[in-house]
Design a protein around this motif. Structure first.
Motif: not given
Length: 414
Positions: A232-240
């Motif tokens: 299960l991944i977050h899918g949008d794990l950028h620094s924002g």
């Protein structure tokens, strides 16, 4: 309660009443203030705060339409986000805001206010590179990802999870904007188009649109994203989506969550840290800040690999999976994916239509053009060399070489 028995988009006054009538977070006679604090394209985020004692709650409501284009969206993504936060909170509790309530009818998620923490992208832009970042980022990645795999979970339960967290609309966005469009001169979907900085058209055409070897590698990463229901991944794990202060980090906004390759989350974190370094390198940021960013990237890469291995040894009990050759191949594969997806994240934020402020804030073409070329060059290197046993030292050394050459012509051949 009857006021909220059917979905409607709430305004601040509605949210204030909602916090009393539904959440029971405030007393009916308690004076509160409500402000919209989100700047996203598919949700509305409100902060409701008591004038009496400062207690506050965040209410995030999903919209049925994309604000920018009116494209319809399924509200189920809000349920996925709520369930992901609650699951991550069980696995990695210190990194997740507490979820107070999820309202399926109103597509509203109510949670702890983490405004004591600040947007990591903006903190890094301001030169605040917290010493704990690599430790906390790697802890969160290892603790939240590996326990949701078949290596650890009951296989029946995992299959149910894969079904529940199927997120086709938001996966479509990633598959198009991250793993397709940046490599095609002509967009497949008229809604999506690359935005190439004037002066870099020839460079982008030669190094992204016309490189068939690169296309084959991106195709493999795209195929893995679409078919490897690993964790299960977050899918949008950028620094924002990561907030930080001196005490630690908090991770929010997992509405893109689904069962995919672990390396996609890890790569997003690594790729976004490189934007901060590139910006400082091309706009005259202090040597001290650049060194701190380089160290953070190097340590995040290596600590994540180490902690995934430690979690593996602690949690994986199935005899076949404990075979040393399988263990090594599995963990090496995760890190290879991570470097590859770091490359696709870097490239898409430079040439795709969803950019980052580290790039867009640089308005002088004498800085912007070579910075973009250097980032594209790094992205290509990471994609093409992802399976060659990269580590933190290798990738930071490569970017230092690219910076020393002064423009993006190094490394395009892998």
């Amino acid at each position: 309660m009857s006021d909220y028995s059917a979905f409607f988009l709430m305004k601040p006054e509605d949210v204030k009443r909602y916090a009393v009538d539904v959440l029971r977070f405030f007393q009916p006679d308690e004076e509160t203030d409500c402000v919209e604090i989100g700047d996203g394209n598919i949700n509305y985020v409100f902060q409701v705060c008591s004038r009496r004692d400062g207690r506050s709650v965040i209410v995030k409501q999903a919209d049925k339409l994309l604000r920018s284009s009116g494209r319809p969206l399924d509200l189920y993504r809000n349920k996925i986000e709520a369930e992901t936060l609650m699951l991550e909170a069980r696995l990695a509790p210190k990194f997740i805001p507490e979820v107070y309530h999820y309202d399926e009818t109103m597509a509203a998620l109510s949670m702890e206010d983490i405004s004591a923490y600040k947007n990591l992208r903006k903190e890094l832009a301001a030169g605040r590179v917290y010493g704990h970042l690599s430790e906390n980022l790697s802890d969160f990645l290892a603790q939240s990802l590996l326990p949701t795999t078949d290596l650890v979970m009951d296989r029946q339960e995992k299959k149910k999870q894969v079904k529940f967290f199927t997120n086709p609309e938001l996966c479509d966005i990633t598959e198009d904007l991250v793993l397709t469009e940046p490599y095609l001169a002509q967009p497949m979907n008229p809604r999506n188009k690359n935005i190439v900085t004037p002066g870099n058209e020839d460079f982008v055409r030669e190094h992204l649109y016309e490189d068939e070897a690169l296309h084959a590698e991106v195709a493999a990463l795209r195929n893995g994203f679409m078919n490897n229901a690993q964790a299960l991944i977050h899918g949008d794990l950028h620094s924002g989506s990561i907030f930080a202060n001196e005490q630690g980090i908090k991770v929010i906004d997992p509405e893109f969550a689904f069962y995919g390759p672990m390396g996609y989350d890890i790569g997003n974190v690594i790729g976004n840290l490189f934007f901060a370094w590139a910006n400082k390198a091309y706009t005259g940021g202090s040597a001290e800040t650049q060194t701190a960013l380089e160290q953070t990237i190097r340590e995040t890469c290596d600590k994540t690999a180490e902690k995934l291995a430690a979690e593996y040894d602690k949690l994986v009990t199935f005899p076949l999976y404990r075979a040393s050759a399988f263990r090594k191949a599995y963990l090496d594969g995760v890190m290879a994916d991570s470097y590859g997806y770091a490359g696709t994240e870097i490239i898409r934020r430079v040439v795709g239509d969803s950019k980052v402020m580290e790039v867009t804030s640089v308005t002088d073409p004498a800085q912007r053009l070579p910075m973009e070329r250097a980032l594209i060059d790094l992205g290509i290197y990471l994609i093409k060399n992802r399976a060659s046993g990269l580590n933190g030292a290798a990738v930071t050394e490569e970017f230092r070489k690219i910076l020393a050459e002064g423009r993006g012509t190094h490394g395009q051949n892998g």
